[in-house]
Scaffold this motif. Structure first.
Motif, PDB file in Angstrom:
ATOM      1  N   TYR A  31      41.604  38.201  26.903  1.00  0.00           N
ATOM      2  CA  TYR A  31      41.316  37.889  28.257  1.00  0.00           C
ATOM      3  C   TYR A  31      41.201  36.498  28.305  1.00  0.00           C
ATOM      4  CZ  TYR A  31      40.819  42.740  28.922  1.00  0.00           C
ATOM      5  OH  TYR A  31      40.694  44.356  28.958  1.00  0.00           O
ATOM      6  N   GLU A 120      37.319  40.525  33.440  1.00  0.00           N
ATOM      7  CA  GLU A 120      38.070  41.608  32.784  1.00  0.00           C
ATOM      8  C   GLU A 120      38.863  42.352  33.971  1.00  0.00           C
ATOM      9  OE1 GLU A 120      35.672  43.813  30.031  1.00  0.00           O
ATOM     10  OE2 GLU A 120      35.127  41.983  28.962  1.00  0.00           O
ATOM     11  N   PRO A 121      39.878  43.052  33.425  1.00  0.00           N
ATOM     12  CA  PRO A 121      40.510  44.057  34.528  1.00  0.00           C
ATOM     13  C   PRO A 121      39.544  45.034  35.202  1.00  0.00           C
ATOM     14  CG  PRO A 121      42.034  43.509  32.643  1.00  0.00           C
ATOM     15  CD  PRO A 121      40.647  42.860  32.251  1.00  0.00           C
ATOM     16  N   GLY A 122      39.395  45.172  36.398  1.00  0.00           N
ATOM     17  CA  GLY A 122      38.788  46.207  37.023  1.00  0.00           C
ATOM     18  C   GLY A 122      37.372  46.019  37.479  1.00  0.00           C
ATOM     19  N   VAL A 123      36.889  44.695  36.880  1.00  0.00           N
ATOM     20  CA  VAL A 123      35.595  44.290  37.409  1.00  0.00           C
ATOM     21  C   VAL A 123      35.679  43.104  38.078  1.00  0.00           C
ATOM     22  CG1 VAL A 123      34.472  45.526  35.383  1.00  0.00           C
ATOM     23  CG2 VAL A 123      35.376  42.966  35.206  1.00  0.00           C
ATOM     24  N   SER A 127      32.355  41.208  39.888  1.00  0.00           N
ATOM     25  CA  SER A 127      31.913  39.932  39.515  1.00  0.00           C
ATOM     26  C   SER A 127      31.912  38.743  40.678  1.00  0.00           C
ATOM     27  CB  SER A 127      32.999  39.296  38.427  1.00  0.00           C
ATOM     28  OG  SER A 127      33.111  39.946  37.530  1.00  0.00           O
TER      29      SER A 127
END
Length: 392
Positions: A31, A120-123, A127
């Motif tokens: 990432y 990261e993807p999805g958060v 965040s």
């Protein structure tokens, strides 16, 4: 002056923890950009200037924002740099005006939101919410610290002002007491000294009586001074348990003047050559000590002025005890040889009149000193007297 040891420990410790976290954080999915020397150099540029954050909060804030933004733009693992930004914002909010700190908070939020694109993807949404809350918390904590420090400083200044005011009031009190104690007796001594010198050879008995009055006045002045010193030295925090009873001399010295000693005052003034007629109306009762002393001092000051400015005048003293107040009037018949002029605009009144007004205001009462309608001069005092069951 070198930075405080705590600031150095904080900056170096934060750099060490961030570098360790960056080195050990796993990234199996790739990432973020791979760690290299530039990443650690940027972290050093973020955290090491924090040693100067309390001396130069805005400069450190600008530097931190620049290097954190650069770090995020290059795509390194973003979490490890956020702590430096939060620390810089807290420092600005705790040391700088609110308008400035709010602008810095907005800039901090913008930089941190820019870093959330690396989440990261999805958060990403989580965040963004986290950095928003963290920014608000840091600003509120810093601003609260600033306000608490300002309130503490204001409280300290108010306490210092109260202490200065208390000292000034005590000095005024001492000056007023000194004037009231000394002026009357010195006036009597001055008049009697002149009389004794004038008739020393031609009328020895009169001269001896004048000298006796001088001695009595001097002893009374010393007694008044002792009473005043006892009051000024009195410690209100000392208890009475286990203390010995004062002897007769101490008890007499601690007793304050009052209307009960009016006859003695009138006798002394009469010996100075000023005839005084005293009349007391109403049913006399015991006055509170402060009011009793106030009334006595007003009569004493008024008679002192008669001695100074109208030694040939006939004077009347009227004391009236009402149910809820006491009234005093001192009036001379106008046979004046040196009437004092009223103070001109911008010129302070005499200390005696000032002292009378200050005493009367405490209780509170009213006092007037003005030419009488039928000639002469008149001083009038009116003081309310709180009495049990009297409704006062």
């Amino acid at each position: 002056m070198l930075p405080a040891a705590g600031e150095i420990v904080w900056a170096v410790g934060s750099l060490w923890m961030s570098s360790t976290l960056l080195h050990n954080w796993p990234d199996p999915h790739g990432y973020w950009r791979d760690n290299d020397a530039l990443a650690y150099a940027l972290l050093a540029a973020v955290y090491l200037p924090l040693v100067l954050r309390r001396r130069h909060p805005l400069a450190v804030m600008a530097s931190t924002g620049l290097w954190v933004g650069t770090y995020f733009t290059l795509g390194y693992y973003h979490v490890v740099a956020a702590c430096g930004m939060a620390t810089a914002l807290y420092t600005v909010a705790s040391l700088c005006p609110r308008k400035v700190s709010l602008r810095c908070a907005a800039a901090t939020l913008a930089v941190l939101l820019w870093g959330t694109r690396l989440a990261e993807p999805g958060v990403g949404g989580m965040s963004a919410a986290f950095v928003t809350v963290a920014t608000v918390v840091c600003w509120v904590a810093g601003d609260g610290s600033r306000r608490l420090r300002e309130l503490t400083r204001q409280l300290r200044l108010e306490q210092e002002e109260k202490a200065r005011r208390a000292v000034t009031e005590e000095r005024i009190k001492i000056a007023r007491e000194l004037h009231d104690v000394i002026a009357h007796h010195v006036s009597v001594i001055s008049v009697q000294t002149g009389l004794a010198g004038y008739v020393f050879s031609s009328d020895p008995p009169t001269a001896r009586r004048a000298l006796g009055t001088i001695g009595d006045s001097a002893r009374e002045a010393l007694a008044e001074m002792r009473r005043m010193l006892v009051v000024l030295r009195e410690d209100p925090g000392r208890g009475t348990a286990g203390q010995a009873e004062p002897d007769a001399g101490e008890a007499n010295a601690s007793g304050a003047s009052g209307l009960g000693r009016l006859d003695e005052l009138v006798r002394r003034v009469g010996e100075a050559g000023v005839p005084v007629d005293v009349r007391i109306t109403g049913t006399a009762y015991e006055l509170p000590p402060g009011i009793d002393l106030c009334a006595y001092r007003v009569v004493q000051e008024a008679l002192t002025n008669v001695i100074k400015h109208a030694p040939d005048a006939r004077t009347t003293v009227r004391v009236h005890y009402a149910a809820d107040e006491v009234r005093v009037r001192v009036k001379d018949d106008g046979s004046r040889r040196a009437r004092p002029r009223p103070p001109a605009a911008g010129r302070p009144a005499g200390q005696g009149l000032i002292g009378m007004r200050e005493r009367t205001t405490i209780y509170p009462g009213t006092v007037t000193a003005e030419p009488a309608s039928g000639g002469g001069f008149e001083v009038s005092l009116r003081v309310p007297v709180p009495r049990a069951g009297g409704g006062a």
